[in-house]
Design a protein around this motif. Structure first.
Motif, PDB file in Angstrom:
ATOM      1  N   VAL A 101       0.850  -1.203   0.000  1.00 29.07           N
ATOM      2  CA  VAL A 101       0.000   0.000   0.000  1.00 29.07           C
ATOM      3  C   VAL A 101       0.884   1.251   0.000  1.00 29.07           C
ATOM      4  O   VAL A 101       0.651   2.190  -0.777  1.00 29.07           O
ATOM      5  CB  VAL A 101      -0.964   0.001   1.211  1.00 29.07           C
ATOM      6  N   MET A 146       1.004   3.964  -3.040  1.00 25.81           N
ATOM      7  CA  MET A 146       0.688   5.379  -2.768  1.00 25.81           C
ATOM      8  C   MET A 146       1.919   6.259  -2.997  1.00 25.81           C
ATOM      9  O   MET A 146       1.793   7.403  -3.445  1.00 25.81           O
ATOM     10  CB  MET A 146       0.164   5.550  -1.334  1.00 25.81           C
ATOM     11  N   VAL A 151      -2.121  11.634   1.739  1.00 24.29           N
ATOM     12  CA  VAL A 151      -1.580  10.291   1.469  1.00 24.29           C
ATOM     13  C   VAL A 151      -1.130   9.606   2.764  1.00 24.29           C
ATOM     14  O   VAL A 151      -1.361   8.407   2.942  1.00 24.29           O
ATOM     15  CB  VAL A 151      -0.428  10.379   0.432  1.00 24.29           C
ATOM     16  N   ILE A 204      -4.174   8.253   4.422  1.00 22.21           N
ATOM     17  CA  ILE A 204      -4.634   7.042   3.729  1.00 22.21           C
ATOM     18  C   ILE A 204      -3.779   5.833   4.133  1.00 22.21           C
ATOM     19  O   ILE A 204      -4.307   4.772   4.460  1.00 22.21           O
ATOM     20  CB  ILE A 204      -4.605   7.262   2.187  1.00 22.21           C
ATOM     21  N   LYS A 241      -5.223   2.778   6.454  1.00 22.78           N
ATOM     22  CA  LYS A 241      -5.339   1.480   5.768  1.00 22.78           C
ATOM     23  C   LYS A 241      -4.720   0.396   6.655  1.00 22.78           C
ATOM     24  O   LYS A 241      -5.105  -0.718   6.694  1.00 22.78           O
ATOM     25  CB  LYS A 241      -4.648   1.556   4.394  1.00 22.78           C
ATOM     26  N   LEU A 243     -11.524  10.434   0.047  1.00 20.21           N
ATOM     27  CA  LEU A 243     -10.704   9.216  -0.030  1.00 20.21           C
ATOM     28  C   LEU A 243     -10.289   8.746   1.367  1.00 20.21           C
ATOM     29  O   LEU A 243     -10.256   7.538   1.634  1.00 20.21           O
ATOM     30  CB  LEU A 243      -9.461   9.457  -0.900  1.00 20.21           C
ATOM     31  N   VAL A 244      -9.991   9.701   2.249  1.00 22.44           N
ATOM     32  CA  VAL A 244      -9.647   9.336   3.633  1.00 22.44           C
ATOM     33  C   VAL A 244     -10.859   8.670   4.295  1.00 22.44           C
ATOM     34  O   VAL A 244     -10.720   7.641   4.975  1.00 22.44           O
ATOM     35  CB  VAL A 244      -9.171  10.584   4.423  1.00 22.44           C
ATOM     36  N   VAL A 288     -11.203   5.109   2.976  1.00 24.15           N
ATOM     37  CA  VAL A 288     -10.245   4.184   3.600  1.00 24.15           C
ATOM     38  C   VAL A 288     -10.664   3.880   5.042  1.00 24.15           C
ATOM     39  O   VAL A 288     -10.557   2.738   5.504  1.00 24.15           O
ATOM     40  CB  VAL A 288      -8.806   4.755   3.533  1.00 24.15           C
ATOM     41  N   ARG A 328     -13.875  -4.510  -4.373  1.00 26.14           N
ATOM     42  CA  ARG A 328     -12.729  -4.043  -5.164  1.00 26.14           C
ATOM     43  C   ARG A 328     -12.342  -5.057  -6.237  1.00 26.14           C
ATOM     44  O   ARG A 328     -11.985  -4.703  -7.364  1.00 26.14           O
ATOM     45  CB  ARG A 328     -11.535  -3.792  -4.222  1.00 26.14           C
ATOM     46  N   LEU A 353      -5.006   9.959  -7.789  1.00 26.63           N
ATOM     47  CA  LEU A 353      -5.288   9.547  -6.405  1.00 26.63           C
ATOM     48  C   LEU A 353      -6.445   8.549  -6.349  1.00 26.63           C
ATOM     49  O   LEU A 353      -6.424   7.605  -5.564  1.00 26.63           O
ATOM     50  CB  LEU A 353      -5.607  10.771  -5.545  1.00 26.63           C
ATOM     51  N   VAL A 402      -6.426   4.178  -4.875  1.00 23.53           N
ATOM     52  CA  VAL A 402      -7.220   3.955  -3.653  1.00 23.53           C
ATOM     53  C   VAL A 402      -8.456   3.112  -3.958  1.00 23.53           C
ATOM     54  O   VAL A 402      -8.767   2.158  -3.226  1.00 23.53           O
ATOM     55  CB  VAL A 402      -7.618   5.308  -2.999  1.00 23.53           C
ATOM     56  N   ILE A 443      -5.803  -0.837  -3.559  1.00 26.10           N
ATOM     57  CA  ILE A 443      -5.248  -1.097  -2.219  1.00 26.10           C
ATOM     58  C   ILE A 443      -6.144  -1.920  -1.288  1.00 26.10           C
ATOM     59  O   ILE A 443      -5.741  -2.225  -0.171  1.00 26.10           O
ATOM     60  CB  ILE A 443      -4.792   0.208  -1.514  1.00 26.10           C
TER      61      ILE A 443
END
Lengths: 80, 193
Positions: free
Chosen positions: A33, A37, A73, A76, A80, B35-36, B39, B53, B184, B188, B192
């Motif tokens: 990951v 990223m 990022v 994220i 994750k 996006l945050v 996740v 996914r 981005l 994501v 991932i």
């Protein structure tokens, strides 16, 4: 065509292919990951600094963009 | 040959213009926060997000990345040629950049068609709620970008054109922003989980 733009474009395509290969052939793990990223951040930076010519701009814009992107990022990767 | 000189080092004149960069920052923060959140929820429902996914076509996603990057490359060349007063060459690059955008939309339409045909909608699950909203908003940006590109290209090639470098740079900055958002979204959403 500018040679520098052709070079940057080649790197961007190579990184996209590398990202796809990593995602297809490696199991998802925190390392993978972070790698995916990290490559996305590098590609993002190439587009902004080279294609959008942010390299010519005042440092305020470079620092602000780097901090904003970095924060997103990092969140994220950690979530994750 | 005379070329217009802009003092990009001035804080008020980043390439593309200060207003366009304010928009780029707002878009980056908005999509970034979404996006945050994606996740965060993905961490709570790992199985569901992984299963969802795996239903996405990563090859389509990767090819669409190539389309947008290629389009961005042509756009950067279009700006360069415009600054050199090579309007016709710049116009050709504008059209090539637009072609990349149309190819992106074409492939995205095929992807959407497959999803709708499989009965996958906004209500299917949390993953697909984010998928449809994030990719949908991005598609709207690409369509808007194509309109701006088409309009600017028309403006700069018509007789007695009053299109200046700042106009072309602002147009290009909006188009590159579509690349940036996708750079981005793609890892994501597609990779991932």
């Amino acid at each position: 065509m500018q040679k520098s733009l052709i070079f940057v474009y080649g790197v961007l395509i190579a990184l996209t292919i590398a990202t796809a290969l990593i995602a297809n052939f490696m199991l998802v793990s925190p390392f993978v990951v972070s790698l995916i990223m990290g490559l996305a951040v590098f590609k993002f930076s190439l587009v902004t600094f080279q294609f959008m010519e942010l390299k010519k701009a005042n440092s305020f814009w470079k620092v602000s963009l780097t901090l904003t992107l970095g924060l997103i990022v990092l969140l994220i990767i950690f979530l994750k | 040959m005379n070329t217009l000189k802009i003092n990009y080092k001035n804080i008020y004149y980043p390439p593309g213009g200060i207003l366009m960069w304010i928009i780029i920052f707002l878009e980056l923060i908005t999509f970034g926060m979404a996006l945050v959140a994606f996740v965060y929820y993905g961490n709570e429902q790992r199985e569901l997000f992984h299963h969802s996914r795996m239903q996405l076509n990563t090859t389509f996603g990767a090819i669409n990345t190539v389309f947008l990057l290629t389009s961005g490359f042509f756009m950067a060349n279009a700006v360069h040629q415009f600054k050199e007063k090579e309007i016709q060459k710049s116009s050709v690059f504008f059209k090539l950049a637009m072609l990349g955008g149309f190819l992106f939309l074409g492939l995205k339409s095929i992807e959407y068609y497959h999803k709708i045909e499989s009965g996958i909608s906004l209500d299917t699950n949390m993953f697909y709620t984010f998928y449809w909203l994030l990719t949908g908003f991005h598609v709207i940006h690409v369509i808007m970008g194509l309109v701006i590109l088409g309009w600017t290209n028309y403006g700069m090639t018509k007789k007695d054109s009053d299109t200046i470098t700042e106009d072309v740079e602002a147009c290009a900055a909006f188009w590159h922003m579509c690349d940036l958002i996708w750079l981005l979204l793609f890892p994501v959403l597609y990779l991932i989980f």
